[in-house]
Design an enzyme around this catalytic site. Structure first.
Site, PDB file in Angstrom:
ATOM      1  CD  GLU A  13      -2.352  -1.651   2.581  1.00  0.00           C
ATOM      2  OE1 GLU A  13      -2.133  -0.924   3.564  1.00  0.00           O
ATOM      3  OE2 GLU A  13      -2.926  -2.749   2.664  1.00  0.00           O
ATOM      4  CG  PHE A  73       0.869   1.116  10.516  1.00  0.00           C
ATOM      5  CD1 PHE A  73       1.402   1.812  11.594  1.00  0.00           C
ATOM      6  CD2 PHE A  73       0.464   1.834   9.393  1.00  0.00           C
ATOM      7  CE1 PHE A  73       1.529   3.190  11.562  1.00  0.00           C
ATOM      8  CE2 PHE A  73       0.589   3.209   9.355  1.00  0.00           C
ATOM      9  CZ  PHE A  73       1.121   3.906  10.432  1.00  0.00           C
ATOM     10  CD  GLU A  84      -3.805  -4.866   4.872  1.00  0.00           C
ATOM     11  OE1 GLU A  84      -4.989  -5.213   4.687  1.00  0.00           O
ATOM     12  OE2 GLU A  84      -3.477  -3.675   5.052  1.00  0.00           O
ATOM     13  CG  HIS A 103      -2.308   2.711  13.056  1.00  0.00           C
ATOM     14  ND1 HIS A 103      -3.623   2.566  13.382  1.00  0.00           N
ATOM     15  CD2 HIS A 103      -2.268   2.823  11.706  1.00  0.00           C
ATOM     16  CE1 HIS A 103      -4.364   2.607  12.282  1.00  0.00           C
ATOM     17  NE2 HIS A 103      -3.572   2.755  11.248  1.00  0.00           N
ATOM     18  CG  ASP A 109      -0.574  -2.218  14.510  1.00  0.00           C
ATOM     19  OD1 ASP A 109      -0.804  -2.147  15.710  1.00  0.00           O
ATOM     20  OD2 ASP A 109       0.406  -1.643  13.963  1.00  0.00           O
ATOM     21  CG  PHE A 110      -2.269  -2.598   8.708  1.00  0.00           C
ATOM     22  CD1 PHE A 110      -2.916  -2.171   9.858  1.00  0.00           C
ATOM     23  CD2 PHE A 110      -1.858  -1.624   7.792  1.00  0.00           C
ATOM     24  CE1 PHE A 110      -3.142  -0.818  10.100  1.00  0.00           C
ATOM     25  CE2 PHE A 110      -2.085  -0.283   8.026  1.00  0.00           C
ATOM     26  CZ  PHE A 110      -2.724   0.123   9.180  1.00  0.00           C
ATOM     27  CB  ILE A 111       0.835  -8.766  10.188  1.00  0.00           C
ATOM     28  CG1 ILE A 111       1.950  -8.308   9.255  1.00  0.00           C
ATOM     29  CG2 ILE A 111       0.922 -10.255  10.457  1.00  0.00           C
ATOM     30  CD1 ILE A 111       3.314  -8.788   9.622  1.00  0.00           C
TER      31      ILE A 111
END
Lengths: 332, 407
Positions: A36, A90, A67, A136, A92-94
């Site tokens: 992104e 970030f 993702e 985040h 966190d987005f995993i």
């Protein structure tokens, strides 16, 4: 490091990442960067800035905010001859693509009896301290290190950031390069040439004789500050930057503890279930007879990362907390 | 409400049109020079069913139909779009061969599982053979597929060899995955089979990634993603479909709608009847095809795959089909989630049997040939099972191998 001293040049952590990625795009025709806002914006953290103009839109491209698809793209492309650099903005987005990470990327080689090779490099940004609140700011590296099949590196310095990005992208396994937000502006000596920092090798950043602090990512810098303070209490602390948590350089840590007889592990991630628990366990298993004190741990409290600056400052591990923990453990 | 087998076909030509066109074209083609040439020179499919099972069992490595590259594909083999030329006898025989190989393998494997000889769980593909066969007829080893938990049929249709497949199901070192994957992860990278997948919806992002790779590396290869009606509710499908369409990737999404997500009927897991409707949301063609009619699948797949190879992007092909056995194994868990009447109605549409009847009717196959064909197939199966049973289990020292590449 010798070479760095031969041609001293100080650049930032963020610039070092750029240099690492540039080196890989230059040397590997089948490498590309997908994620992104990686191309037009050069990443919201700026570490791909300039690379689009240099390499073109076939080598760096912006993806939808998807993702699962981004990570799946990495898996499918790597299995069929590419060397993707996947950017998860970030860390966190995993969570959005944990199936692709856990059940596909990490396991495909093993499930296929070694027939699949997955040279995927994932760059992702972890860490708090910037008032970005609970979604985040997390440090979720223990999730990844728990998965057989992936490697996880966490550079704390510009030198390691460049060298680990290059090593990760040259590795034929999935490697997560977990970056740190508050480290982006840190400056340090970085050679202009292309070099690797070997994955799985820790680094003694401060030598000492009677206390070992094992630190992860940005906590390395807090540990060095803590060591300076501890000197006033008569402790000569050695600081180890683990650099890689999977694989973990257990040998170097044990060697240090055998010398110092005391150890503390520090990371920014939540202490419960963090990688510090694993490191502490290995120390007591392998160096029990050498220990003169319990292995201490410093990490974030068992709470989401708060937004309010006051609360976040209270939440974040730092040098003062390390010093306090050492004093508590040693009763000094 | 019982799931009805007969549904509208919404391909470019309807199912009945396609079939009658095929029949008349093929019959008529005996007089056509081009088609006669094809017939006259048609080689037997490179299958091992026709070879001695003794040879195929060990060294022969039973290669199933049509291991060939796209370069060798001729218009006659793929062409069904012209009203005047149907698929050649060779194509018809290969389609039949793929379906029959799947059917016999799965029945044998299911029996071995029920007898406790194969450990773990098998999700059998019986009933859905026309889908894998009709699609794989268009693919070469360099084209990739991703499969599902019900994946044996896809691998067989892609050219998987029985001995290594059985060995994998038995957990033996000689299996395709050295016994580390089993039924749910069976794969073969050199055949472009990127794995069965134990995660519902695991395949679409990976297939999309392979399709991206094909384009990035400048090839004309395509990637086909098989998934079920259940997986069409997973976010992974939607993300992959969007990205494939956005980048115009050579990716074909094939939904095998067998009416059930595990034990939950389609009407209880999604508000639409045609998964193909979802294609519109991603700006790609969505086609419904009768998944019990291999010619209809073959024809619709040809359109979608040609489109992808031309660089015109992905398609969603939905095949209405049915699993004849339960979600797991042959006997299943005794759950009464579908009626005997429904199962019977679908069994009457058996894709393999109806195609065989058509081939007999067309004279492409004779009863004698069919008997001998199945005899040889049975012998090949028996030899493959013997190979698997005789193979050693992996050495315990192999446990930690293949977690990482050490190269």
């Amino acid at each position: 490091m010798e070479k760095a001293k031969q041609q001293p040049r100080s650049i930032t952590y963020v610039a070092a990442i750029t240099e690492g990625v540039r080196a890989i795009l230059n040397e590997q025709d089948n490498a590309f960067v997908a994620g992104e806002d990686v191309a037009g914006a050069g990443s919201v953290f700026g570490y791909y800035r300039g690379l689009l103009a240099e390499f073109g839109e076939n080598r760096l491209f912006d993806t939808p905010i998807s993702e699962k698809a981004i990570m799946g793209l990495g898996v499918g492309a790597a299995a069929t001859g590419c060397r993707p650099i996947i950017d998860i903005m970030f860390m966190d987005f995993i969570a959005e693509c944990m199936d692709e990470v856990t059940n596909q990327l990490a396991k495909m080689r093993y499930m296929f009896g070694g027939a699949a090779t997955l040279p995927v490099t994932v760059l992702t940004m972890s860490g708090g301290g910037m008032n970005m609140a609970a979604q985040h700011s997390q440090c979720l590296e223990a999730w990844l290190a728990h998965l057989p099949g992936v490697k996880v590196v966490m550079p704390a310095t510009p030198y390691d950031a460049k060298g680990l990005v290059i090593a990760a992208a040259r590795d034929n396994n999935p490697v997560f390069v977990v970056l740190n937000k508050l480290s982006l502006g840190i400056r340090g000596e970085v050679p202009e040439e292309v070099y690797e920092v070997p994955i799985g090798k820790a680094n003694v950043v401060r030598e000492g004789s009677n206390y070992t602090i094992v630190a992860v990512s940005r906590m390395v810098h807090e540990a060095v500050k803590a060591a300076d303070e501890l000197a006033g209490l008569g402790l000569d602390a050695e600081v180890i930057d683990v650099r890689s948590i999977q694989p973990l350089d257990t040998a170097l840590i044990i060697k240090s503890v055998e010398k110092t007889h005391r150890a503390l592990v520090v990371h920014e991630a939540v202490r419960f279930g963090g990688i510090g628990g694993e490191i502490a366990a290995q120390i007591q298993e392998l160096a029990f007879d050498h220990l003169d004190a319990p292995v201490a741990r410093v990490g974030a409290p068992f709470s989401p990362v708060p937004f309010s600056p006051v609360l976040e400052a209270t939440y974040m591990p730092n040098a003062a907390k390390i010093v306090a923990e050492v004093r508590k453990t040693l009763e000094i | 409400m019982a799931r009805q087998p007969v549904r509208r076909a919404r391909t470019n030509g309807t199912k009945s049109e396609a079939k009658s066109a095929t029949r008349s074209a093929t019959k008529g083609a005996t007089k056509s020079t081009a088609e006669s040439t094809t017939r006259g020179t048609a080689k037997r499919p490179a299958n091992t069913a026709a070879k001695s099972p003794a040879k195929s069992s060990k060294k022969g490595r039973a290669r199933s139909p049509a291991r060939r590259t796209a370069k060798s594909r001729s218009a006659a083999e793929t062409g069904t779009r012209s009203a005047t030329s149907g698929p050649s006898d060779r194509v018809l025989q290969e389609l039949h061969l793929r379906m029959a190989r799947i059917r016999k393998f799965e029945e044998a494997a299911g029996g071995l599982m029920e007898d406790g000889k194969i450990p773990g769980a098998l999700h059998l593909y019986v009933g859905q053979e026309a889908v894998a066969s009709g699609i794989m007829q268009h693919l070469s080893d360099e084209d990739q597929i991703t499969s599902t938990h019900r994946g044996h049929g896809h691998l067989i249709a892609k050219g998987g060899a029985f001995p290594e497949m059985f060995a994998e199901l038995f957990g033996k070192a000689s299996g395709y995955c050295k016994g580390k994957g089993g039924s749910m992860h069976i794969s073969n990278m050199s055949l472009g089979m990127l794995g069965a997948n134990g995660i519902v919806g695991g395949g679409p992002p990976i297939a999309m990634g392979a399709a991206f790779s094909n384009k990035f590396r400048g090839t004309d290869r395509v990637a086909v993603c098989f998934f079920g009606d259940g997986a069409s509710n997973e976010g992974s499908f939607h993300e992959a479909a969007n990205m494939a369409s956005l980048y115009k990737l050579p990716c074909i999404f094939v939904c095998e709608n067998n009416g059930y997500g595990e034990y939950t009927a389609q009407e209880n897991h999604q508000a639409i009847r045609d998964v193909a409707d979802r294609a519109a949301g991603y700006g790609m063609p969505g086609v419904v095809v009768d998944g019990m009619d291999v010619m209809a699948v073959y024809e619709a797949a040809g359109e979608a795959i040609d489109r992808a190879r031309r660089g015109d992007g992905p398609s969603l092909l939905e095949a209405k089909t049915y699993r004849f056995f339960d979600h797991v194994g042959m006997r299943g868990m005794g759950l009464t989630y579908r009626s005997d009447e429904e199962l019977e109605a679908w069994r009457r549409k058996d894709a393999l049997l109806s195609f065989e009847a058509m081939l007999l009717d067309m004279g492409v196959m004779t009863k004698r040939k069919l008997t001998s064909f199945y005899k040889k197939l049975d012998e090949e199966l028996a030899a493959a099972i013997q190979f698997a049973e005789a193979s050693p289990f992996p050495d315990p020292s192999e446990l930690l191998e293949d977690v990482y590449s050490v190269a």
